[in-house]
Design a protein around this motif. Sequence first.
Motif, PDB file in Angstrom:
ATOM      1  N   MET A   1       0.847  -1.196   0.000  1.00 27.28           N
ATOM      2  CA  MET A   1       0.000   0.000   0.000  1.00 27.28           C
ATOM      3  C   MET A   1       0.879   1.242   0.000  1.00 27.28           C
ATOM      4  O   MET A   1       1.812   1.354   0.793  1.00 27.28           O
ATOM      5  N   GLN A   2       0.583   2.169  -0.899  1.00 30.29           N
ATOM      6  CA  GLN A   2       1.322   3.426  -0.967  1.00 30.29           C
ATOM      7  C   GLN A   2       0.411   4.557  -0.474  1.00 30.29           C
ATOM      8  O   GLN A   2      -0.741   4.636  -0.881  1.00 30.29           O
ATOM      9  N   THR A   3       0.937   5.410   0.386  1.00 30.86           N
ATOM     10  CA  THR A   3       0.178   6.568   0.860  1.00 30.86           C
ATOM     11  C   THR A   3       0.800   7.818   0.263  1.00 30.86           C
ATOM     12  O   THR A   3       2.014   8.047   0.366  1.00 30.86           O
ATOM     13  N   VAL A   4      -0.060   8.627  -0.370  1.00 30.76           N
ATOM     14  CA  VAL A   4       0.421   9.794  -1.102  1.00 30.76           C
ATOM     15  C   VAL A   4      -0.425  11.000  -0.696  1.00 30.76           C
ATOM     16  O   VAL A   4      -1.648  10.905  -0.590  1.00 30.76           O
ATOM     17  N   SER A   5       0.230  12.142  -0.459  1.00 31.94           N
ATOM     18  CA  SER A   5      -0.508  13.388  -0.222  1.00 31.94           C
ATOM     19  C   SER A   5      -0.648  14.119  -1.550  1.00 31.94           C
ATOM     20  O   SER A   5       0.064  13.829  -2.514  1.00 31.94           O
ATOM     21  N   ILE A   6      -1.572  15.057  -1.602  1.00 33.57           N
ATOM     22  CA  ILE A   6      -1.824  15.746  -2.861  1.00 33.57           C
ATOM     23  C   ILE A   6      -0.638  16.631  -3.273  1.00 33.57           C
ATOM     24  O   ILE A   6      -0.557  17.077  -4.415  1.00 33.57           O
ATOM     25  N   GLU A   7       0.293  16.872  -2.332  1.00 35.91           N
ATOM     26  CA  GLU A   7       1.455  17.702  -2.652  1.00 35.91           C
ATOM     27  C   GLU A   7       2.630  16.872  -3.149  1.00 35.91           C
ATOM     28  O   GLU A   7       3.621  17.434  -3.637  1.00 35.91           O
ATOM     29  N   ASP A   8       2.570  15.535  -3.046  1.00 38.32           N
ATOM     30  CA  ASP A   8       3.693  14.680  -3.444  1.00 38.32           C
ATOM     31  C   ASP A   8       3.935  14.759  -4.941  1.00 38.32           C
ATOM     32  O   ASP A   8       3.035  15.076  -5.731  1.00 38.32           O
ATOM     33  N   SER A   9       5.148  14.405  -5.329  1.00 37.13           N
ATOM     34  CA  SER A   9       5.505  14.431  -6.753  1.00 37.13           C
ATOM     35  C   SER A   9       6.120  13.108  -7.196  1.00 37.13           C
ATOM     36  O   SER A   9       6.674  13.033  -8.285  1.00 37.13           O
ATOM     37  N   LYS A  10       6.030  12.096  -6.365  1.00 35.83           N
ATOM     38  CA  LYS A  10       6.674  10.840  -6.721  1.00 35.83           C
ATOM     39  C   LYS A  10       5.826  10.052  -7.716  1.00 35.83           C
ATOM     40  O   LYS A  10       4.614  10.247  -7.840  1.00 35.83           O
ATOM     41  N   GLN A  11       6.497   9.156  -8.410  1.00 37.35           N
ATOM     42  CA  GLN A  11       5.803   8.289  -9.366  1.00 37.35           C
ATOM     43  C   GLN A  11       5.016   7.217  -8.609  1.00 37.35           C
ATOM     44  O   GLN A  11       5.463   6.704  -7.590  1.00 37.35           O
ATOM     45  N   LEU A  12       3.826   6.908  -9.146  1.00 39.89           N
ATOM     46  CA  LEU A  12       2.973   5.898  -8.514  1.00 39.89           C
ATOM     47  C   LEU A  12       3.172   4.572  -9.231  1.00 39.89           C
ATOM     48  O   LEU A  12       2.937   4.473 -10.442  1.00 39.89           O
ATOM     49  N   LEU A  13       3.594   3.554  -8.496  1.00 45.01           N
ATOM     50  CA  LEU A  13       3.822   2.223  -9.065  1.00 45.01           C
ATOM     51  C   LEU A  13       2.534   1.414  -8.924  1.00 45.01           C
ATOM     52  O   LEU A  13       2.094   1.126  -7.807  1.00 45.01           O
ATOM     53  N   LEU A  14       1.905   1.055 -10.071  1.00 40.56           N
ATOM     54  CA  LEU A  14       0.626   0.346 -10.048  1.00 40.56           C
ATOM     55  C   LEU A  14       0.760  -1.170 -10.032  1.00 40.56           C
ATOM     56  O   LEU A  14      -0.235  -1.859  -9.834  1.00 40.56           O
ATOM     57  N   GLY A  15       1.980  -1.671 -10.265  1.00 39.69           N
ATOM     58  CA  GLY A  15       2.176  -3.121 -10.231  1.00 39.69           C
ATOM     59  C   GLY A  15       2.533  -3.664 -11.608  1.00 39.69           C
ATOM     60  O   GLY A  15       2.976  -2.934 -12.499  1.00 39.69           O
ATOM     61  N   TRP A  16       2.297  -4.973 -11.775  1.00 42.38           N
ATOM     62  CA  TRP A  16       2.640  -5.647 -13.015  1.00 42.38           C
ATOM     63  C   TRP A  16       1.433  -5.703 -13.959  1.00 42.38           C
ATOM     64  O   TRP A  16       0.287  -5.720 -13.524  1.00 42.38           O
TER      65      TRP A  16
END
Length: 230
Positions: A1-16
């Motif tokens: 599980m990834q937790t992201v705030s609306i200010e983050d700029s990291k790439q989101l890894l959705l899986g395979w």
Amino acid sequence: MQTVSIEDSKQLLLGWQGEHLAQEIVFDFTTWQKQYGAGSIQLQAMRYGEDELYHVPLQVDGNLAVWVIERRDTKTAGTGQVQLLYVVEGIQVAKSRIFTTHVEKSLGQPDSLPPDNQSFGDKVAQDAARAEDAAKEAKQYEASAKASAQKAAESATSATQSELNAEESENAAKQSEINARRSEEHAAQCAAQSGYMSFDIDEDGNLIFMRTENVAVDFKLEEGELVVYG
């Protein structure tokens, strides 16, 4: 599980590629709630190599919105994009930065993909509705079959009753014939015991008188009148 705030700029890894319900991404939109008040959060996405957006359903709990990654989100390997929207009283008041998403390439392709505008939950609900419709249709066929069987049983009963009525009528006719024969025999017996006579006129106008031997009666014409004596 990834937790992201609306200010983050990291790439989101959705899986395979082809994975389904294997990953979750949690968006924290506390900042928007504090700034704009209560509202609804939405997520729109674009897969790698496509230029059309599709809506992504979110599970919202307080200030957190959970994106459960489904097969439609991972059907294409490569880099895509998503963006959050915040709506207050029907008005879109804020957008997040555009997040970059990535799906790792895997061997093979998913066997079956739901439509882009249909979530996994929607597909399950649709399948359940179809199953319910099929069950209702089966019940209707069952009721129709029972009604047909009932009509067939009633027809068979009616046919049996008609056969019984015909048999009773035949028996009544036979009994009437027997009774007529008995009456005829009885009349003959009475005539033999008490005697019998009759007058008749043939086609030529001749008077015909018939009697049994035990009837001592005769007739004669006197002055144009028939006189019977005995």
